[in-house]
Scaffold this motif. Structure first.
Motif, mmCIF file in Angstrom:
data_model
loop_
_atom_site.group_PDB
_atom_site.id
_atom_site.type_symbol
_atom_site.label_atom_id
_atom_site.label_comp_id
_atom_site.label_asym_id
_atom_site.label_seq_id
_atom_site.Cartn_x
_atom_site.Cartn_y
_atom_site.Cartn_z
ATOM 1 N N UNK A 1 0.848 -1.191 0.000
ATOM 2 C CA UNK A 1 0.000 0.000 0.000
ATOM 3 C C UNK A 1 0.884 1.240 0.000
ATOM 4 N N UNK A 2 0.570 2.179 -0.907
ATOM 5 C CA UNK A 2 1.239 3.483 -0.938
ATOM 6 C C UNK A 2 0.181 4.554 -0.719
ATOM 7 N N UNK A 3 0.550 5.547 0.075
ATOM 8 C CA UNK A 3 -0.409 6.572 0.482
ATOM 9 C C UNK A 3 0.138 7.956 0.174
ATOM 10 N N UNK A 4 -0.736 8.786 -0.371
ATOM 11 C CA UNK A 4 -0.412 10.202 -0.575
ATOM 12 C C UNK A 4 -1.073 11.001 0.542
ATOM 13 N N UNK A 5 -0.263 11.765 1.244
ATOM 14 C CA UNK A 5 -0.756 12.661 2.298
ATOM 15 C C UNK A 5 -0.891 14.039 1.663
ATOM 16 N N UNK A 6 -2.095 14.579 1.684
ATOM 17 C CA UNK A 6 -2.368 15.859 1.035
ATOM 18 C C UNK A 6 -2.586 16.942 2.084
ATOM 19 N N UNK A 7 -1.690 17.928 2.087
ATOM 20 C CA UNK A 7 -1.809 19.054 3.000
ATOM 21 C C UNK A 7 -2.657 20.155 2.387
ATOM 22 N N UNK A 8 -3.566 20.697 3.182
ATOM 23 C CA UNK A 8 -4.509 21.715 2.717
ATOM 24 C C UNK A 8 -4.605 22.855 3.709
ATOM 25 N N UNK A 9 -5.021 23.996 3.213
ATOM 26 C CA UNK A 9 -5.148 25.201 4.030
ATOM 27 C C UNK A 9 -6.499 25.857 3.793
ATOM 28 N N UNK A 10 -6.835 26.806 4.652
ATOM 29 C CA UNK A 10 -8.035 27.590 4.383
ATOM 30 C C UNK A 10 -7.699 28.686 3.383
ATOM 31 N N UNK A 11 -8.674 29.478 3.035
ATOM 32 C CA UNK A 11 -8.516 30.447 1.945
ATOM 33 C C UNK A 11 -7.702 31.682 2.303
ATOM 34 N N UNK A 12 -7.427 31.866 3.563
ATOM 35 C CA UNK A 12 -6.684 33.052 3.968
ATOM 36 C C UNK A 12 -5.201 32.872 3.670
ATOM 37 N N UNK B 1 4.176 21.722 5.063
ATOM 38 C CA UNK B 1 4.590 21.461 6.454
ATOM 39 C C UNK B 1 3.583 20.555 7.151
ATOM 40 N N UNK B 2 2.308 20.728 6.869
ATOM 41 C CA UNK B 2 1.274 19.866 7.458
ATOM 42 C C UNK B 2 1.419 18.428 6.969
ATOM 43 N N UNK B 3 1.600 18.258 5.686
ATOM 44 C CA UNK B 3 1.787 16.908 5.137
ATOM 45 C C UNK B 3 3.061 16.285 5.694
ATOM 46 N N UNK B 4 4.127 17.072 5.812
ATOM 47 C CA UNK B 4 5.410 16.589 6.339
ATOM 48 C C UNK B 4 5.266 16.143 7.799
ATOM 49 N N UNK B 5 4.494 16.889 8.587
ATOM 50 C CA UNK B 5 4.318 16.539 9.999
ATOM 51 C C UNK B 5 3.675 15.160 10.143
ATOM 52 N N UNK B 6 2.658 14.878 9.339
ATOM 53 C CA UNK B 6 1.999 13.566 9.397
ATOM 54 C C UNK B 6 2.908 12.497 8.813
ATOM 55 N N UNK B 7 3.590 12.797 7.727
ATOM 56 C CA UNK B 7 4.557 11.879 7.127
ATOM 57 C C UNK B 7 5.594 11.466 8.182
ATOM 58 N N UNK B 8 6.210 12.446 8.828
ATOM 59 C CA UNK B 8 7.232 12.162 9.841
ATOM 60 C C UNK B 8 6.665 11.339 10.994
ATOM 61 N N UNK B 9 5.440 11.627 11.380
ATOM 62 C CA UNK B 9 4.815 10.891 12.479
ATOM 63 C C UNK B 9 4.610 9.424 12.083
ATOM 64 N N UNK B 10 4.128 9.186 10.875
ATOM 65 C CA UNK B 10 3.919 7.811 10.415
ATOM 66 C C UNK B 10 5.244 7.055 10.292
#
Length: 159
Positions: A84-95, A107-116
């Motif tokens: 299984x390969x997973x893509x972690x997609x980091x998203x932000x609000x409109x501001x 940075x959000x995607x990296x934080x979850x990547x590093x945690x996993x």
């Protein structure tokens, strides 16, 4: 006498129809009973990995403690299914600017990547992408909408 014959014919037809319907149901049960348990388990794992979203506070990228259990479950499944390969997609609000939000989403995607990876997931099973503010989960110019758009979601890209 004629009514008795008609009644008998109706009963025979009803019985035949009832038996025919019973056979069709048995065939359905046999199909689901013979489904490959390994395929069912893999499909369940994929669904569990894609379910669940990690939300972030405004202008933050740290993984909150409320998501550690969910991420642990995803990690265990990925270790059990190394294809299984997973893509972690980091998203932000409109501001914020496009550039700022792309960097924050990364940075959000990296934080979850590093945690996993810290939980033992093979880094080759993971990839990251930042969509910044380009793929909102919900539209709206409210604090509630913004909170739902500050997230990481997970897509299984290979199994």
């Amino acid at each position: 006498m004629k009514n008795l014959k008609t009644l008998g014919l109706v009963m025979v037809l009803a019985l035949a129809l009832g038996l025919g319907a019973g056979c069709a149901k048995k065939a359905e049960v046999q199909t689901s009973a013979t489904e490959d348990p390994a395929a069912v388990a893999l499909n369940t794992a994929v669904q569990t990995i894609t379910d669940g979203i990690v939300y972030f506070d405004y202008d933050k990228h740290d993984v909150k403690s409320e998501y550690t259990g969910m991420l642990q479950q995803k990690a265990e499944l990925m270790k059990a299914y190394p294809d299984i390969r997973v893509r972690i997609a980091g998203n932000c609000d409109e501001r914020g600017t496009q550039e700022y939000n792309l960097a924050l989403g990364e940075r959000r995607a990296r934080a979850v990547y590093d945690y996993l990876v810290m939980l033992g997931v093979n880094p080759s099973q993971l990839e990251m992408v930042s969509y910044g503010k380009e793929r909102p989960a919900v539209s709206g110019d409210t604090p509630e909408a913004w909170a739902l758009n500050r997230r990481d979601n997970f897509d299984v890209i290979a199994r």
